[in-house]
Write an enzyme that holds these catalytic residues in place. Structure first.
Site, PDB file in Angstrom:
ATOM      1  N   PHE A  62       1.886   1.356  -4.968  1.00 15.38           N
ATOM      2  CA  PHE A  62       1.624   0.981  -3.676  1.00 15.38           C
ATOM      3  C   PHE A  62       0.177   1.175  -3.269  1.00 15.38           C
ATOM      4  O   PHE A  62      -0.669   1.895  -3.914  1.00 15.38           O
ATOM      5  CB  PHE A  62       2.260   1.938  -2.902  1.00 15.38           C
ATOM      6  CG  PHE A  62       3.586   1.720  -2.393  1.00 15.38           C
ATOM      7  CD1 PHE A  62       4.148   0.839  -1.451  1.00 15.38           C
ATOM      8  CD2 PHE A  62       4.564   2.575  -3.212  1.00 15.38           C
ATOM      9  CE1 PHE A  62       5.487   0.815  -1.262  1.00 15.38           C
ATOM     10  CE2 PHE A  62       6.096   2.546  -3.233  1.00 15.38           C
ATOM     11  CZ  PHE A  62       6.420   1.521  -2.192  1.00 15.38           C
ATOM     12  N   ASP A  63      -0.264   0.096  -2.671  1.00 15.29           N
ATOM     13  CA  ASP A  63      -1.650  -0.146  -1.958  1.00 15.29           C
ATOM     14  C   ASP A  63      -1.616   0.938  -0.873  1.00 15.29           C
ATOM     15  O   ASP A  63      -0.494   1.314  -0.589  1.00 15.29           O
ATOM     16  CB  ASP A  63      -1.906  -1.405  -1.468  1.00 15.29           C
ATOM     17  CG  ASP A  63      -3.202  -1.377  -0.561  1.00 15.29           C
ATOM     18  OD1 ASP A  63      -3.988  -0.763  -1.244  1.00 15.29           O
ATOM     19  OD2 ASP A  63      -3.395  -1.984   0.405  1.00 15.29           O
ATOM     20  N   LEU A  64      -2.738   1.477  -0.214  1.00 16.78           N
ATOM     21  CA  LEU A  64      -2.552   2.251   0.815  1.00 16.78           C
ATOM     22  C   LEU A  64      -2.868   1.529   2.252  1.00 16.78           C
ATOM     23  O   LEU A  64      -2.011   1.569   3.129  1.00 16.78           O
ATOM     24  CB  LEU A  64      -3.571   3.476   0.609  1.00 16.78           C
ATOM     25  CG  LEU A  64      -3.690   4.500   1.729  1.00 16.78           C
ATOM     26  CD1 LEU A  64      -2.434   5.361   1.962  1.00 16.78           C
ATOM     27  CD2 LEU A  64      -4.685   5.629   1.200  1.00 16.78           C
ATOM     28  N   ASP A  65      -4.203   1.217   2.405  1.00 16.33           N
ATOM     29  CA  ASP A  65      -4.388   0.520   3.669  1.00 16.33           C
ATOM     30  C   ASP A  65      -3.674  -0.867   3.638  1.00 16.33           C
ATOM     31  O   ASP A  65      -3.935  -1.875   3.159  1.00 16.33           O
ATOM     32  CB  ASP A  65      -5.898   0.330   3.828  1.00 16.33           C
ATOM     33  CG  ASP A  65      -6.861   1.730   3.667  1.00 16.33           C
ATOM     34  OD1 ASP A  65      -6.521   2.625   4.382  1.00 16.33           O
ATOM     35  OD2 ASP A  65      -7.675   1.783   3.109  1.00 16.33           O
TER      36      ASP A  65
END
Length: 216
Positions: free
Chosen positions: A10-13
């Site tokens: 997963f990416d965060l932002d």
């Protein structure tokens, strides 16, 4: 045919959290130091790439100015609470919980400094779902998406392959995954749009986080 993905990255932002307020406020704070005024909405396009790339656009190629801009950015982001001007998207926790219940590994691969990624996930009590939380270094090294995906996979002893799926909201996430031969999911609730994600070559595009459970 549905693939059996074992590792979900997963990416965060723009993927786990809606972080635009804290990030754009921090960029504004830094630009104000240089006498530049921008509104939050126009700065949203900078969510995703490394800070050095963002500030180069405004202060030029002078590395001292770029580093000073990053320092001012972090004054607001860290010292004045910008990091937590942030909220978790609907459906994220239930999705992470269900993915773990299915016996899959979950890792984070963000261009944000790793120390901030850890603090944000801890703050929202989401860190317990992650097998590894990966990000860039504070000096802006290891900030390209392909680098941080590779780093995160290496830290759980895995190499990129068909059993890995990258989830993100911008073309950087999709292109980084593609460079490693990894399938990808583009989310429409973040800071990219359908055209950007399609042009980058996302394997799947979803409208809400829980849709990923139909893929994994």
């Amino acid at each position: 045919m549905k693939k059996n993905y074992d590792i979900i990255v997963f990416d965060l932002d723009g993927t786990i959290t809606a972080s635009d307020l804290g990030i754009t406020n921090s960029i504004k704070y830094a630009l104000n130091y240089f006498g530049l005024e921008k509104d939050n909405e126009s700065l949203k396009r900078h969510i995703g790439p490394a800070l050095s790339a963002t500030f180069r656009e405004y202060v030029g190629d002078d590395e001292e100015k770029i580093q000073l801009a990053i320092k001012k950015y972090r004054e607001y982001y860290v010292d004045q609470g910008g990091m937590l001007e942030n909220e978790v998207y609907e459906g994220v926790e239930e999705t992470l919980k269900e993915i773990k219940n299915r016996g899959k590994k979950i890792i984070l691969a963000s261009s944000k400094p790793m120390v901030f990624c850890e603090k944000i996930l801890q703050h929202f009590k989401l860190d317990k779902y992650f097998d590894f939380i990966g990000g860039s270094n504070l000096d802006e090294t290891r900030c390209k998406k392909v680098e941080v995906i590779t780093y995160s996979l290496e830290n759980i002893g895995e190499v990129p392959g068909a059993n890995v799926l990258m989830v993100g909201d911008r073309e950087y996430d999709i292109l980084g995954a593609k460079e490693l031969g990894i399938d990808s999911v583009g989310v429409l609730f973040g800071y990219g749009d359908k055209e950007e994600l399609e042009n980058a070559g996302a394997t799947y595009i979803i409208e809400k986080m829980t849709d990923i459970l139909e893929i994994v």
